[in-house]
Design a protein around this motif. Structure first.
Motif, PDB file in Angstrom:
ATOM      1  N   ASP A  43       0.854  -1.198   0.000  1.00  0.00           N
ATOM      2  CA  ASP A  43       0.000   0.000   0.000  1.00  0.00           C
ATOM      3  C   ASP A  43       0.889   1.248   0.000  1.00  0.00           C
ATOM      4  N   PRO A  44       0.893   2.025  -1.083  1.00  0.00           N
ATOM      5  CA  PRO A  44       1.823   3.157  -1.209  1.00  0.00           C
ATOM      6  C   PRO A  44       1.613   4.249  -0.168  1.00  0.00           C
ATOM      7  N   ARG A  45       0.409   4.349   0.391  1.00  0.00           N
ATOM      8  CA  ARG A  45       0.137   5.393   1.381  1.00  0.00           C
ATOM      9  C   ARG A  45       1.020   5.220   2.619  1.00  0.00           C
ATOM     10  N   TYR A  46       1.388   3.995   2.922  1.00  0.00           N
ATOM     11  CA  TYR A  46       2.278   3.711   4.050  1.00  0.00           C
ATOM     12  C   TYR A  46       3.691   3.361   3.577  1.00  0.00           C
ATOM     13  N   PHE A  47       3.751   2.519   2.559  1.00  0.00           N
ATOM     14  CA  PHE A  47       5.030   1.973   2.114  1.00  0.00           C
ATOM     15  C   PHE A  47       5.998   3.069   1.667  1.00  0.00           C
ATOM     16  N   ILE A  48       5.548   3.982   0.833  1.00  0.00           N
ATOM     17  CA  ILE A  48       6.447   4.982   0.257  1.00  0.00           C
ATOM     18  C   ILE A  48       6.951   5.990   1.299  1.00  0.00           C
ATOM     19  N   PRO A  49       6.086   6.591   2.135  1.00  0.00           N
ATOM     20  CA  PRO A  49       6.618   7.523   3.146  1.00  0.00           C
ATOM     21  C   PRO A  49       7.592   6.864   4.117  1.00  0.00           C
ATOM     22  N   ILE A  50       7.270   5.644   4.560  1.00  0.00           N
ATOM     23  CA  ILE A  50       8.162   4.946   5.492  1.00  0.00           C
ATOM     24  C   ILE A  50       9.494   4.630   4.806  1.00  0.00           C
ATOM     25  N   ALA A  51       9.420   4.153   3.574  1.00  0.00           N
ATOM     26  CA  ALA A  51      10.643   3.860   2.826  1.00  0.00           C
ATOM     27  C   ALA A  51      11.487   5.113   2.652  1.00  0.00           C
ATOM     28  N   GLY A  52      10.824   6.230   2.386  1.00  0.00           N
ATOM     29  CA  GLY A  52      11.555   7.482   2.200  1.00  0.00           C
ATOM     30  C   GLY A  52      12.327   7.899   3.438  1.00  0.00           C
ATOM     31  N   MET A  53      11.699   7.737   4.606  1.00  0.00           N
ATOM     32  CA  MET A  53      12.385   8.120   5.849  1.00  0.00           C
ATOM     33  C   MET A  53      13.547   7.193   6.162  1.00  0.00           C
ATOM     34  N   LEU A  54      13.360   5.897   5.958  1.00  0.00           N
ATOM     35  CA  LEU A  54      14.434   4.944   6.243  1.00  0.00           C
ATOM     36  C   LEU A  54      15.595   5.106   5.261  1.00  0.00           C
ATOM     37  N   ILE A  55      15.279   5.194   3.973  1.00  0.00           N
ATOM     38  CA  ILE A  55      16.324   5.319   2.956  1.00  0.00           C
ATOM     39  C   ILE A  55      17.040   6.660   3.066  1.00  0.00           C
ATOM     40  N   GLY A  56      16.273   7.737   3.290  1.00  0.00           N
ATOM     41  CA  GLY A  56      16.876   9.067   3.380  1.00  0.00           C
ATOM     42  C   GLY A  56      17.863   9.188   4.530  1.00  0.00           C
ATOM     43  N   ASN A  57      17.483   8.703   5.702  1.00  0.00           N
ATOM     44  CA  ASN A  57      18.377   8.782   6.854  1.00  0.00           C
ATOM     45  C   ASN A  57      19.571   7.838   6.708  1.00  0.00           C
ATOM     46  N   SER A  58      19.357   6.680   6.122  1.00  0.00           N
ATOM     47  CA  SER A  58      20.468   5.756   5.885  1.00  0.00           C
ATOM     48  C   SER A  58      21.451   6.343   4.883  1.00  0.00           C
ATOM     49  N   MET A  59      20.938   7.041   3.889  1.00  0.00           N
ATOM     50  CA  MET A  59      21.791   7.708   2.907  1.00  0.00           C
ATOM     51  C   MET A  59      22.702   8.728   3.582  1.00  0.00           C
ATOM     52  N   THR A  60      22.129   9.519   4.483  1.00  0.00           N
ATOM     53  CA  THR A  60      22.925  10.500   5.206  1.00  0.00           C
ATOM     54  C   THR A  60      23.975   9.823   6.076  1.00  0.00           C
ATOM     55  N   GLY A  61      23.579   8.719   6.741  1.00  0.00           N
ATOM     56  CA  GLY A  61      24.508   8.004   7.600  1.00  0.00           C
ATOM     57  C   GLY A  61      25.703   7.456   6.837  1.00  0.00           C
ATOM     58  N   ILE A  62      25.459   6.814   5.708  1.00  0.00           N
ATOM     59  CA  ILE A  62      26.551   6.246   4.923  1.00  0.00           C
ATOM     60  C   ILE A  62      27.415   7.352   4.311  1.00  0.00           C
ATOM     61  N   SER A  63      26.810   8.469   3.939  1.00  0.00           N
ATOM     62  CA  SER A  63      27.591   9.594   3.402  1.00  0.00           C
ATOM     63  C   SER A  63      28.610  10.064   4.429  1.00  0.00           C
ATOM     64  N   LEU A  64      28.159  10.229   5.669  1.00  0.00           N
ATOM     65  CA  LEU A  64      29.065  10.655   6.739  1.00  0.00           C
ATOM     66  C   LEU A  64      30.107   9.582   7.040  1.00  0.00           C
ATOM     67  N   GLY A  65      29.656   8.313   7.078  1.00  0.00           N
ATOM     68  CA  GLY A  65      30.565   7.220   7.373  1.00  0.00           C
ATOM     69  C   GLY A  65      31.625   7.047   6.299  1.00  0.00           C
ATOM     70  N   ALA A  66      31.246   7.185   5.033  1.00  0.00           N
ATOM     71  CA  ALA A  66      32.194   7.029   3.932  1.00  0.00           C
ATOM     72  C   ALA A  66      33.265   8.109   3.980  1.00  0.00           C
ATOM     73  N   THR A  67      32.851   9.337   4.242  1.00  0.00           N
ATOM     74  CA  THR A  67      33.805  10.439   4.328  1.00  0.00           C
ATOM     75  C   THR A  67      34.808  10.207   5.454  1.00  0.00           C
ATOM     76  N   LYS A  68      34.298   9.813   6.605  1.00  0.00           N
ATOM     77  CA  LYS A  68      35.168   9.587   7.764  1.00  0.00           C
ATOM     78  C   LYS A  68      36.092   8.404   7.528  1.00  0.00           C
ATOM     79  N   LEU A  69      35.601   7.351   6.873  1.00  0.00           N
ATOM     80  CA  LEU A  69      36.414   6.161   6.622  1.00  0.00           C
ATOM     81  C   LEU A  69      37.567   6.468   5.666  1.00  0.00           C
ATOM     82  N   VAL A  70      37.269   7.141   4.562  1.00  0.00           N
ATOM     83  CA  VAL A  70      38.311   7.467   3.579  1.00  0.00           C
ATOM     84  C   VAL A  70      39.325   8.429   4.176  1.00  0.00           C
ATOM     85  N   GLU A  71      38.851   9.448   4.880  1.00  0.00           N
ATOM     86  CA  GLU A  71      39.767  10.398   5.521  1.00  0.00           C
ATOM     87  C   GLU A  71      40.660   9.697   6.540  1.00  0.00           C
ATOM     88  N   GLY A  72      40.084   8.791   7.308  1.00  0.00           N
ATOM     89  CA  GLY A  72      40.856   8.083   8.321  1.00  0.00           C
ATOM     90  C   GLY A  72      41.984   7.268   7.722  1.00  0.00           C
TER      91      GLY A  72
END
Length: 259
Positions: free
Chosen positions: A125-154
């Motif tokens: 059901d897109p009314r639930y599936f899409i908003p929830i997916a957006g929040m999980l994917i969006g925050n995970s994207m930010t997390g990996i972006s920060l983690g990747a930068t810190k890992l390469v710099e380290g």
């Protein structure tokens, strides 16, 4: 007061005038960011309008294929955005790890949340599936972006220390453990800080939107707690996968540092 306050043309114009005021202040203070503010405002407006019409169509035409296509697009765009936002050069092998971690971590978290926590019927059901997916994917994207930068710099900054540890007999995992731990901390810290201040310092966006739409505050709080726990789990899982697989891309088959 019952019902939802409709934002008319005047209210929307007033909201944009607030941005015009911001542009005036930025220009007076000599802060050269007018272009970024204008582009981000226009881009946000167009993207949200387009998204609104797409969601209306999806909500009126519930179809598993449509929902899955949206998730695929979201995953592809999030991975592309991580590559684009990175200010450091990412190797081909590290990019593969990022893609694998994002897809595996977010999909596992999303499936668990949809089927077990919210228990949506039908699950697509897109009314639930899409908003929830957006929040999980969006925050995970930010997390990996920060983690990747810190890992390469380290790895770049502490290359001599890692090589010394390897010469003394340490395994690649032990030699870079502190770098991996720091990358994970940097990636997860924004989510933890957000959770710590939530409810006292600020009201999160989803909860605020539900309350403004007339939902009971207690029901809105239940959803927000569940969503935040889902976000914490999704970010943690994707970043753990990334750092545990990512550090290996900096070593060759002979366990030598290859940067």
């Amino acid at each position: 007061m019952n019902g939802v306050i409709d934002l008319g043309v005047f209210q929307m114009v007033a909201a944009y005038l607030f941005v015009v005021l911001l542009l005036f202040i930025v220009r007076v203070k000599g802060i050269k960011r007018e272009k970024e503010i204008i582009i981000s405002t226009i881009r946000m407006t167009l993207q949200l309008i387009l998204t609104g019409y797409v969601l209306i169509y999806l909500f009126d035409n519930i179809n598993m294929i449509y929902t899955l296509l949206v998730i695929i697009v979201m995953e592809i765009f999030s991975i592309y955005n991580i590559f684009k936002r990175s200010k450091l050069i990412l190797t081909k092998s590290l990019k593969k790890v990022i893609a694998l971690s994002m897809i595996s971590g977010t999909l596992f978290s999303l499936i668990y949340f949809i089927l077990v926590v919210v228990n949506i019927r039908p699950w697509y059901d897109p009314r639930y599936f899409i908003p929830i997916a957006g929040m999980l994917i969006g925050n995970s994207m930010t997390g990996i972006s920060l983690g990747a930068t810190k890992l390469v710099e380290g790895f770049k900054v502490q290359k001599p220390m890692i090589e010394n540890s390897l010469m003394l007999g340490a395994t690649p995992k032990d030699a870079c453990k502190h770098i991996v731990d720091n990358a994970f901390d940097s990636a997860i810290l924004p989510t933890i800080n957000s959770m710590v201040g939530m409810g006292i310092v600020f009201l999160p966006g989803m909860m605020t939107g539900q309350i403004l739409s007339g939902t009971s505050p207690l029901l809105a709080i239940q959803y927000q707690i569940a969503i935040m726990l889902g976000i914490l789990g999704s970010v943690s899982l994707t970043v753990i996968l990334f750092v545990q697989l990512g550090y290996k891309s900096f070593f060759n088959k002979e366990q030598q540092l290859n940067i």
